[in-house]
Motif scaffolding. Sequence first.
Motif, PDB file in Angstrom:
ATOM      1  N   TYR A  43       0.847  -1.203   0.000  1.00 42.87           N
ATOM      2  CA  TYR A  43       0.000   0.000   0.000  1.00 42.87           C
ATOM      3  C   TYR A  43       0.880   1.251   0.000  1.00 42.87           C
ATOM      4  CZ  TYR A  43      -3.217   3.567   1.763  1.00 42.87           C
ATOM      5  OH  TYR A  43      -3.947   4.715   1.926  1.00 42.87           O
ATOM      6  N   TYR A  44       1.864   1.285   0.891  1.00 48.76           N
ATOM      7  CA  TYR A  44       2.720   2.470   1.000  1.00 48.76           C
ATOM      8  C   TYR A  44       3.617   2.644  -0.231  1.00 48.76           C
ATOM      9  CZ  TYR A  44       1.069   3.208   5.700  1.00 48.76           C
ATOM     10  OH  TYR A  44       0.267   3.459   6.788  1.00 48.76           O
ATOM     11  N   ALA A  45       4.126   1.545  -0.777  1.00 50.29           N
ATOM     12  CA  ALA A  45       4.940   1.648  -1.997  1.00 50.29           C
ATOM     13  C   ALA A  45       4.091   2.162  -3.159  1.00 50.29           C
ATOM     14  CB  ALA A  45       5.549   0.291  -2.335  1.00 50.29           C
ATOM     15  N   LEU A  88      -4.186  -0.347  -5.534  1.00 47.37           N
ATOM     16  CA  LEU A  88      -4.630   0.099  -6.851  1.00 47.37           C
ATOM     17  C   LEU A  88      -5.200   1.510  -6.784  1.00 47.37           C
ATOM     18  CD1 LEU A  88      -5.158  -0.388  -9.858  1.00 47.37           C
ATOM     19  CD2 LEU A  88      -7.338  -1.467  -9.199  1.00 47.37           C
ATOM     20  N   TYR A  89      -6.008   1.777  -5.788  1.00 47.92           N
ATOM     21  CA  TYR A  89      -6.572   3.119  -5.615  1.00 47.92           C
ATOM     22  C   TYR A  89      -5.450   4.150  -5.503  1.00 47.92           C
ATOM     23  CZ  TYR A  89      -8.759   7.151  -3.449  1.00 47.92           C
ATOM     24  OH  TYR A  89      -9.160   8.438  -3.170  1.00 47.92           O
ATOM     25  N   GLN A  90      -4.438   3.837  -4.716  1.00 51.21           N
ATOM     26  CA  GLN A  90      -3.341   4.791  -4.504  1.00 51.21           C
ATOM     27  C   GLN A  90      -2.621   5.096  -5.813  1.00 51.21           C
ATOM     28  OE1 GLN A  90      -4.631   5.760  -1.394  1.00 51.21           O
ATOM     29  NE2 GLN A  90      -2.548   6.509  -1.384  1.00 51.21           N
ATOM     30  N   VAL A  91      -2.378   4.080  -6.642  1.00 52.29           N
ATOM     31  CA  VAL A  91      -1.713   4.325  -7.923  1.00 52.29           C
ATOM     32  C   VAL A  91      -2.630   5.117  -8.851  1.00 52.29           C
ATOM     33  CG1 VAL A  91      -0.729   3.242  -9.984  1.00 52.29           C
ATOM     34  CG2 VAL A  91      -0.211   2.316  -7.730  1.00 52.29           C
ATOM     35  N   ALA A 101       2.265   8.807 -16.082  1.00 51.48           N
ATOM     36  CA  ALA A 101       3.538   8.373 -16.633  1.00 51.48           C
ATOM     37  C   ALA A 101       3.500   6.887 -16.946  1.00 51.48           C
ATOM     38  CB  ALA A 101       4.652   8.666 -15.627  1.00 51.48           C
ATOM     39  N   GLU A 102       4.485   6.451 -17.688  1.00 47.39           N
ATOM     40  CA  GLU A 102       4.595   5.018 -17.992  1.00 47.39           C
ATOM     41  C   GLU A 102       4.681   4.211 -16.705  1.00 47.39           C
ATOM     42  OE1 GLU A 102       4.314   3.248 -20.869  1.00 47.39           O
ATOM     43  OE2 GLU A 102       3.685   5.182 -21.665  1.00 47.39           O
ATOM     44  N   GLN A 103       5.336   4.755 -15.684  1.00 50.70           N
ATOM     45  CA  GLN A 103       5.465   4.001 -14.441  1.00 50.70           C
ATOM     46  C   GLN A 103       4.104   3.775 -13.797  1.00 50.70           C
ATOM     47  OE1 GLN A 103       8.007   6.530 -11.968  1.00 50.70           O
ATOM     48  NE2 GLN A 103       6.406   6.589 -10.456  1.00 50.70           N
ATOM     49  N   SER A 104       3.199   4.739 -13.887  1.00 53.26           N
ATOM     50  CA  SER A 104       1.856   4.548 -13.330  1.00 53.26           C
ATOM     51  C   SER A 104       1.108   3.468 -14.086  1.00 53.26           C
ATOM     52  CB  SER A 104       1.060   5.848 -13.367  1.00 53.26           C
ATOM     53  OG  SER A 104       1.620   6.802 -12.513  1.00 53.26           O
ATOM     54  N   THR A 158     -10.813  -6.684  -6.775  1.00 46.56           N
ATOM     55  CA  THR A 158     -12.168  -6.282  -7.122  1.00 46.56           C
ATOM     56  C   THR A 158     -12.136  -4.792  -7.416  1.00 46.56           C
ATOM     57  OG1 THR A 158     -13.114  -7.966  -5.685  1.00 46.56           O
ATOM     58  CG2 THR A 158     -14.533  -6.105  -6.262  1.00 46.56           C
ATOM     59  N   VAL A 159     -12.638  -4.400  -8.570  1.00 46.31           N
ATOM     60  CA  VAL A 159     -12.661  -2.985  -8.939  1.00 46.31           C
ATOM     61  C   VAL A 159     -13.887  -2.363  -8.285  1.00 46.31           C
ATOM     62  CG1 VAL A 159     -12.811  -1.331 -10.835  1.00 46.31           C
ATOM     63  CG2 VAL A 159     -11.414  -3.400 -11.082  1.00 46.31           C
ATOM     64  N   THR A 160     -13.637  -1.374  -7.438  1.00 50.14           N
ATOM     65  CA  THR A 160     -14.702  -0.740  -6.669  1.00 50.14           C
ATOM     66  C   THR A 160     -15.085   0.609  -7.273  1.00 50.14           C
ATOM     67  OG1 THR A 160     -13.197   0.493  -5.234  1.00 50.14           O
ATOM     68  CG2 THR A 160     -13.732  -1.780  -4.569  1.00 50.14           C
ATOM     69  N   ARG A 161     -16.101   1.217  -6.695  1.00 51.96           N
ATOM     70  CA  ARG A 161     -16.507   2.547  -7.159  1.00 51.96           C
ATOM     71  C   ARG A 161     -15.390   3.567  -6.941  1.00 51.96           C
ATOM     72  NH1 ARG A 161     -18.703   6.226  -3.263  1.00 51.96           N
ATOM     73  NH2 ARG A 161     -18.686   5.302  -1.183  1.00 51.96           N
ATOM     74  N   PHE A 162     -14.576   3.358  -5.924  1.00 49.48           N
ATOM     75  CA  PHE A 162     -13.464   4.269  -5.656  1.00 49.48           C
ATOM     76  C   PHE A 162     -12.433   4.205  -6.795  1.00 49.48           C
ATOM     77  CE2 PHE A 162     -15.122   3.005  -1.473  1.00 49.48           C
ATOM     78  CZ  PHE A 162     -15.575   4.243  -1.056  1.00 49.48           C
ATOM     79  N   HIS A 163     -12.146   3.000  -7.258  1.00 44.67           N
ATOM     80  CA  HIS A 163     -11.232   2.850  -8.396  1.00 44.67           C
ATOM     81  C   HIS A 163     -11.832   3.518  -9.634  1.00 44.67           C
ATOM     82  CE1 HIS A 163     -10.164  -1.046  -6.154  1.00 44.67           C
ATOM     83  NE2 HIS A 163      -9.161  -0.211  -5.962  1.00 44.67           N
ATOM     84  N   LYS A 164     -13.110   3.272  -9.853  1.00 45.52           N
ATOM     85  CA  LYS A 164     -13.771   3.822 -11.043  1.00 45.52           C
ATOM     86  C   LYS A 164     -13.816   5.355 -10.993  1.00 45.52           C
ATOM     87  CE  LYS A 164     -15.870  -0.059 -12.959  1.00 45.52           C
ATOM     88  NZ  LYS A 164     -16.448  -0.361 -14.229  1.00 45.52           N
ATOM     89  N   GLN A 165     -14.012   5.921  -9.805  1.00 48.23           N
ATOM     90  CA  GLN A 165     -14.006   7.382  -9.696  1.00 48.23           C
ATOM     91  C   GLN A 165     -12.647   7.939 -10.123  1.00 48.23           C
ATOM     92  OE1 GLN A 165     -15.167   7.847  -5.590  1.00 48.23           O
ATOM     93  NE2 GLN A 165     -17.309   8.224  -6.137  1.00 48.23           N
TER      94      GLN A 165
END
Length: 125
Positions: free
Chosen positions: A22-24, A53-56, A66-69, A83-90
């Motif tokens: 998560y932190y990385a 995933l949300y953090q990235v 960027a390519e790294q993202s 699981t892709v959540t509404r937070f990811h989709k936002q």
Amino acid sequence: KALVDAGYDVYGHDNRGKSLLYYAATKANTETVAWLIQQNAPYEGDGQGRDPLYQVLKHASGGQIAEQSKLLIDQLMTSYQPTVTRFHKQRMAVVKLRYPEQYQQLIDLHPALTVDETTELPVVW
């Protein structure tokens, strides 16, 4: 390896349940995320919708994607199949608005990240 040498538990969590992965991911540290994935580090986030995933995605939607993202998103989606959540989709909705070409590249790789006109944008406080 430096994390282990410094005494960090690759498989542990902090007092909020967040993992080293998560932190990385929060820092979009490609090398560390890749190493943690190889070590089968846990994927856990904070229990409030913010996971690696949300953090990235947050990092990617907040500045030039960027390519790294894109690499990190691909690594996390492929390795953990979260699981892709509404937070990811936002967050993906922001990427779609700001970087339509990169958005298309991401959803070509991972259709689960596709958003439509009903997807809400994240609330900013």
